[in-house]
Design a protein around this motif. Structure first.
Motif, PDB file in Angstrom:
ATOM      1  N   TYR A 398       3.757  10.030   1.477  1.00 11.97           N
ATOM      2  CA  TYR A 398       5.056  10.282   2.113  1.00 11.97           C
ATOM      3  C   TYR A 398       4.881  11.095   3.389  1.00 11.97           C
ATOM      4  O   TYR A 398       5.535  10.830   4.414  1.00 11.97           O
ATOM      5  N   GLU A 399       3.996  12.050   3.329  1.00 10.34           N
ATOM      6  CA  GLU A 399       3.748  12.907   4.491  1.00 10.34           C
ATOM      7  C   GLU A 399       3.040  12.146   5.608  1.00 10.34           C
ATOM      8  O   GLU A 399       3.292  12.392   6.793  1.00 10.34           O
ATOM      9  N   LYS A 400       2.175  11.185   5.249  1.00 11.92           N
ATOM     10  CA  LYS A 400       1.352  10.495   6.244  1.00 11.92           C
ATOM     11  C   LYS A 400       1.999   9.227   6.789  1.00 11.92           C
ATOM     12  O   LYS A 400       1.950   8.981   8.001  1.00 11.92           O
ATOM     13  N   ILE A 401       2.600   8.403   5.914  1.00 10.12           N
ATOM     14  CA  ILE A 401       3.072   7.091   6.359  1.00 10.12           C
ATOM     15  C   ILE A 401       4.537   6.810   6.024  1.00 10.12           C
ATOM     16  O   ILE A 401       5.051   5.737   6.335  1.00 10.12           O
ATOM     17  N   GLY A 402       5.223   7.744   5.368  1.00 10.57           N
ATOM     18  CA  GLY A 402       6.629   7.542   5.064  1.00 10.57           C
ATOM     19  C   GLY A 402       6.862   6.897   3.705  1.00 10.57           C
ATOM     20  O   GLY A 402       5.957   6.319   3.098  1.00 10.57           O
ATOM     21  N   PHE A 403       8.107   6.981   3.234  1.00 11.66           N
ATOM     22  CA  PHE A 403       8.441   6.539   1.886  1.00 11.66           C
ATOM     23  C   PHE A 403       8.289   5.030   1.714  1.00 11.66           C
ATOM     24  O   PHE A 403       7.826   4.552   0.676  1.00 11.66           O
ATOM     25  N   GLU A 404       8.680   4.258   2.734  1.00 11.80           N
ATOM     26  CA  GLU A 404       8.697   2.802   2.596  1.00 11.80           C
ATOM     27  C   GLU A 404       7.303   2.238   2.296  1.00 11.80           C
ATOM     28  O   GLU A 404       7.110   1.458   1.355  1.00 11.80           O
ATOM     29  N   TRP A 405       6.322   2.634   3.119  1.00 12.81           N
ATOM     30  CA  TRP A 405       4.959   2.146   2.904  1.00 12.81           C
ATOM     31  C   TRP A 405       4.339   2.755   1.645  1.00 12.81           C
ATOM     32  O   TRP A 405       3.565   2.098   0.937  1.00 12.81           O
ATOM     33  N   ALA A 406       4.658   4.010   1.364  1.00 13.56           N
ATOM     34  CA  ALA A 406       4.114   4.676   0.179  1.00 13.56           C
ATOM     35  C   ALA A 406       4.544   3.939  -1.092  1.00 13.56           C
ATOM     36  O   ALA A 406       3.739   3.702  -2.004  1.00 13.56           O
ATOM     37  N   ALA A 407       5.831   3.565  -1.164  1.00 14.09           N
ATOM     38  CA  ALA A 407       6.335   2.850  -2.339  1.00 14.09           C
ATOM     39  C   ALA A 407       5.677   1.474  -2.465  1.00 14.09           C
ATOM     40  O   ALA A 407       5.364   1.018  -3.577  1.00 14.09           O
ATOM     41  N   ALA A 408       5.449   0.804  -1.346  1.00 13.21           N
ATOM     42  CA  ALA A 408       4.798  -0.509  -1.382  1.00 13.21           C
ATOM     43  C   ALA A 408       3.373  -0.406  -1.918  1.00 13.21           C
ATOM     44  O   ALA A 408       2.926  -1.242  -2.720  1.00 13.21           O
ATOM     45  N   ILE A 409       2.647   0.618  -1.496  1.00 12.57           N
ATOM     46  CA  ILE A 409       1.279   0.821  -1.984  1.00 12.57           C
ATOM     47  C   ILE A 409       1.285   1.100  -3.485  1.00 12.57           C
ATOM     48  O   ILE A 409       0.442   0.604  -4.234  1.00 12.57           O
ATOM     49  N   GLN A 410       2.250   1.890  -3.943  1.00  5.95           N
ATOM     50  CA  GLN A 410       2.369   2.152  -5.376  1.00  5.95           C
ATOM     51  C   GLN A 410       2.645   0.867  -6.144  1.00  5.95           C
ATOM     52  O   GLN A 410       2.140   0.668  -7.256  1.00  5.95           O
ATOM     53  N   GLY A 411       3.421  -0.019  -5.574  1.00  4.14           N
ATOM     54  CA  GLY A 411       3.719  -1.283  -6.227  1.00  4.14           C
ATOM     55  C   GLY A 411       2.498  -2.175  -6.400  1.00  4.14           C
ATOM     56  O   GLY A 411       2.413  -2.945  -7.365  1.00  4.14           O
ATOM     57  N   VAL A 412       1.551  -2.072  -5.472  1.00  7.44           N
ATOM     58  CA  VAL A 412       0.317  -2.861  -5.584  1.00  7.44           C
ATOM     59  C   VAL A 412      -0.442  -2.488  -6.857  1.00  7.44           C
ATOM     60  O   VAL A 412      -1.045  -3.340  -7.518  1.00  7.44           O
ATOM     61  N   TRP A 413      -0.425  -1.210  -7.216  1.00  4.22           N
ATOM     62  CA  TRP A 413      -1.102  -0.750  -8.432  1.00  4.22           C
ATOM     63  C   TRP A 413      -0.501  -1.422  -9.672  1.00  4.22           C
ATOM     64  O   TRP A 413      -1.210  -1.910 -10.549  1.00  4.22           O
ATOM     65  N   ALA A 414       0.825  -1.455  -9.735  1.00  2.00           N
ATOM     66  CA  ALA A 414       1.487  -2.115 -10.867  1.00  2.00           C
ATOM     67  C   ALA A 414       1.153  -3.599 -10.898  1.00  2.00           C
ATOM     68  O   ALA A 414       0.978  -4.188 -11.979  1.00  2.00           O
ATOM     69  N   LEU A 415       1.054  -4.219  -9.728  1.00  2.00           N
ATOM     70  CA  LEU A 415       0.701  -5.640  -9.649  1.00  2.00           C
ATOM     71  C   LEU A 415      -0.699  -5.884 -10.208  1.00  2.00           C
ATOM     72  O   LEU A 415      -0.918  -6.819 -10.996  1.00  2.00           O
ATOM     73  N   ILE A 416      -1.650  -5.037  -9.828  1.00  2.00           N
ATOM     74  CA  ILE A 416      -3.033  -5.190 -10.294  1.00  2.00           C
ATOM     75  C   ILE A 416      -3.120  -5.020 -11.813  1.00  2.00           C
ATOM     76  O   ILE A 416      -3.786  -5.799 -12.503  1.00  2.00           O
ATOM     77  N   SER A 417      -2.452  -4.004 -12.352  1.00  2.00           N
ATOM     78  CA  SER A 417      -2.515  -3.766 -13.795  1.00  2.00           C
ATOM     79  C   SER A 417      -1.873  -4.907 -14.578  1.00  2.00           C
ATOM     80  O   SER A 417      -2.359  -5.314 -15.638  1.00  2.00           O
ATOM     81  N   GLY A 418      -0.765  -5.455 -14.057  1.00  2.00           N
ATOM     82  CA  GLY A 418      -0.123  -6.580 -14.728  1.00  2.00           C
ATOM     83  C   GLY A 418      -0.993  -7.825 -14.738  1.00  2.00           C
ATOM     84  O   GLY A 418      -1.121  -8.507 -15.760  1.00  2.00           O
ATOM     85  N   LEU A 419      -1.614  -8.130 -13.594  1.00  2.00           N
ATOM     86  CA  LEU A 419      -2.492  -9.296 -13.521  1.00  2.00           C
ATOM     87  C   LEU A 419      -3.730  -9.117 -14.392  1.00  2.00           C
ATOM     88  O   LEU A 419      -4.177 -10.059 -15.058  1.00  2.00           O
ATOM     89  N   ALA A 420      -4.302  -7.901 -14.394  1.00  2.00           N
ATOM     90  CA  ALA A 420      -5.491  -7.636 -15.213  1.00  2.00           C
ATOM     91  C   ALA A 420      -5.175  -7.776 -16.697  1.00  2.00           C
ATOM     92  O   ALA A 420      -5.956  -8.367 -17.457  1.00  2.00           O
ATOM     93  N   MET A 421      -4.021  -7.263 -17.129  1.00  2.00           N
ATOM     94  CA  MET A 421      -3.630  -7.370 -18.531  1.00  2.00           C
ATOM     95  C   MET A 421      -3.388  -8.822 -18.917  1.00  2.00           C
ATOM     96  O   MET A 421      -3.796  -9.285 -19.990  1.00  2.00           O
ATOM     97  N   GLY A 422      -2.730  -9.572 -18.034  1.00  3.73           N
ATOM     98  CA  GLY A 422      -2.481 -10.982 -18.313  1.00  3.73           C
ATOM     99  C   GLY A 422      -3.765 -11.783 -18.404  1.00  3.73           C
ATOM    100  O   GLY A 422      -3.914 -12.641 -19.286  1.00  3.73           O
TER     101      GLY A 422
END
Length: 456
Positions: A398-422
């Protein structure tokens, strides 16, 4: 119901387990009712005390000269020590005693919540930051003791309905998360910094006499298995990654969502707490449903885990929204995405505990409080890993790149875990199909040989 610690649906247990399930009375016993009341009171009061920081503490910390990154570390240190203490308490639950651990955890948690309310009198700068860290650390250890004991007692009292009970009790956790931010924001606006902490800390302490009187005292012999054996089971490892992913998504929002809403939509602190309502309320409502479905259809639990992560990934891309989507940020859209995220969280989080417990029984772990302690401790530890990473990563990004990009990066983590579990579940299904075919061929050949010998 016999509190024998038999495995949940999907676990091993053979005829004994089936007989226990059949003999389970539809009405709750007095002991089970008391366990539910104790767990519900702890979930409600503790989650209220935990969640009141979100709407106003980041703003107060900034006044004390604390950076956004350090605010994220203050939120994150709670999870780090929750992680360490969960492993210890899960391992030594049978030695300490589940009831004593539960009561002691509540007592210390209530006391340090009140102590947090006097930190505004501490000098600015390093002293204030140090005291914030110390109070959060002690609170984390005490809460870890209470929640580890609570989950173990619940699984012991409801061996055949673990997901249903845990999901139903998430209503009280969600209610605490729902009431905490707006109540804390209102009390802060009306009476200042001290009153929210003193009020909610006192509520936590008032729960102690009730739980001393009604909570049953379970005893068990120490088990032979360890955390290391449990976590090195491949399926448990992947589920642990899912837990880490989801808890990091929750923790990510704690230090920065209120700052983003204040900056973007210029809302007062009391209304900022209502924004958190969307996530907490939808999670509380959806959790009992997914708990019931997990117990009734244990073969569907794996897909709840997968699709819950994938939906969450989409939510975090839209939370800002991500700049690449070229969608204007609006308050109604933010609240809607938080509501959907709460539902996806219930879909993915609730089945994880019974999935790990079933897997433990399938891999030779003994039935009883010892294994329940290990599973509860592991669940708490993995949740804490994500809850530690999430706020720190959120504050830094949030301090470096703002909330919008920070939330998108966090979403990538959820995407990876979902695909790995599947992918893991697909490989597991394929492996089971291949292993069953040779057995069928052998049986067929043996039958043909027997028939031919008879004919001869």
């Amino acid at each position: 119901m016999d509190a024998s610690g038999s495995p949940p649906p999907g676990g091993t247990g053979g005829d004994d387990h089936t007989r226990t399930a059949r003999e389970t009375p539809r009405r709750l016993s007095r002991e089970q009712l008391f366990v539910l009341i104790s767990a519900a009171s702890m979930n409600l009061s503790s989650m209220m005390a935990y969640s009141i920081l979100g709407p106003f503490f980041p703003k107060e910390a900034e006044k004390k000269g604390v950076s956004d990154t350090t605010i994220g570390m203050i939120f994150g240190c709670y999870a780090l020590f929750d992680l360490l203490s969960s492993l210890v308490f899960g391992k030594y639950l049978v030695y300490i005693g589940a009831k004593f651990m539960f009561i002691a955890g509540i007592f210390v948690s209530g006391g340090v919540t009140i102590l947090f309310g006097v930190l505004d009198q501490v000098p600015d700068g390093p002293i204030f930051i140090t005291m914030c860290f110390l109070v959060r650390i002690v609170d984390a250890i005490s809460f870890s003791a209470a929640i580890t004991a609570s989950d173990s007692i619940l699984a012991k009292a409801f061996p055949n309905n673990v997901a249903t009970v845990l999901g139903s009790l998430e209503v009280f956790s969600g209610l605490g998360l729902v009431l905490g931010p707006p109540l804390g924001g209102f009390l802060y606006q009306s009476f200042g910094y001290k009153v929210p902490f003193i009020f909610l800390g006192s509520i936590v302490l008032l729960m102690i006499p009730l739980n001393i009187c009604i909570l049953p005292n379970y005893e068990s012999d120490p088990g032979e298995h360890s955390f290391w054996k449990l976590v090195t089971v491949p399926k448990v490892g992947f589920i642990s990654f899912v837990i880490i992913s989801f808890s990091s998504c929750f923790g990510f929002l704690d230090p920065i969502l209120s700052l983003f809403v204040l900056q973007k939509f210029d809302l007062p602190a009391g209304y900022v707490g209502l924004v958190f309502l969307g996530l907490a309320l939808s999670y509380a409502i959806s959790s009992p449903l997914f708990g019931l479905l997990s117990d009734k259809m244990p073969h569907r639990r794996k897909w709840f885990l997968v699709f819950g992560n994938l939906i969450t990934a989409g939510c975090y891309m839209l939370l800002g929204p991500a700049p690449v989507l070229h969608i204007e940020s609006q308050l109604w859209l933010l609240v809607l995405i938080l509501v959907i995220n709460g539902i996806s969280a219930g879909m993915s989080v609730i089945p994880t505990f019974p999935e790990i417990l079933s897997c433990a029984y399938e891999n030779g772990f003994e039935e009883g409080l010892s294994t329940l302690g290990l599973v509860s401790g592991l669940f708490g530890a993995m949740w804490s890993v994500g809850a530690f990473i999430g706020p720190m990563l959120g504050g830094f990004l949030y301090e470096k790149i703002g909330f919008e990009w920070a939330a998108a990066i966090q979403g990538v983590w959820a995407l990876i875990s979902g695909l790995a579990m599947g992918l893991f579940y697909l490989l597991e299904h394929s492996r089971r199909r291949r292993s069953s075919k040779p057995q069928n061929i052998i049986c067929t050949e043996e039958e043909q040989t027997a028939l031919l010998s008879d004919e001869i």
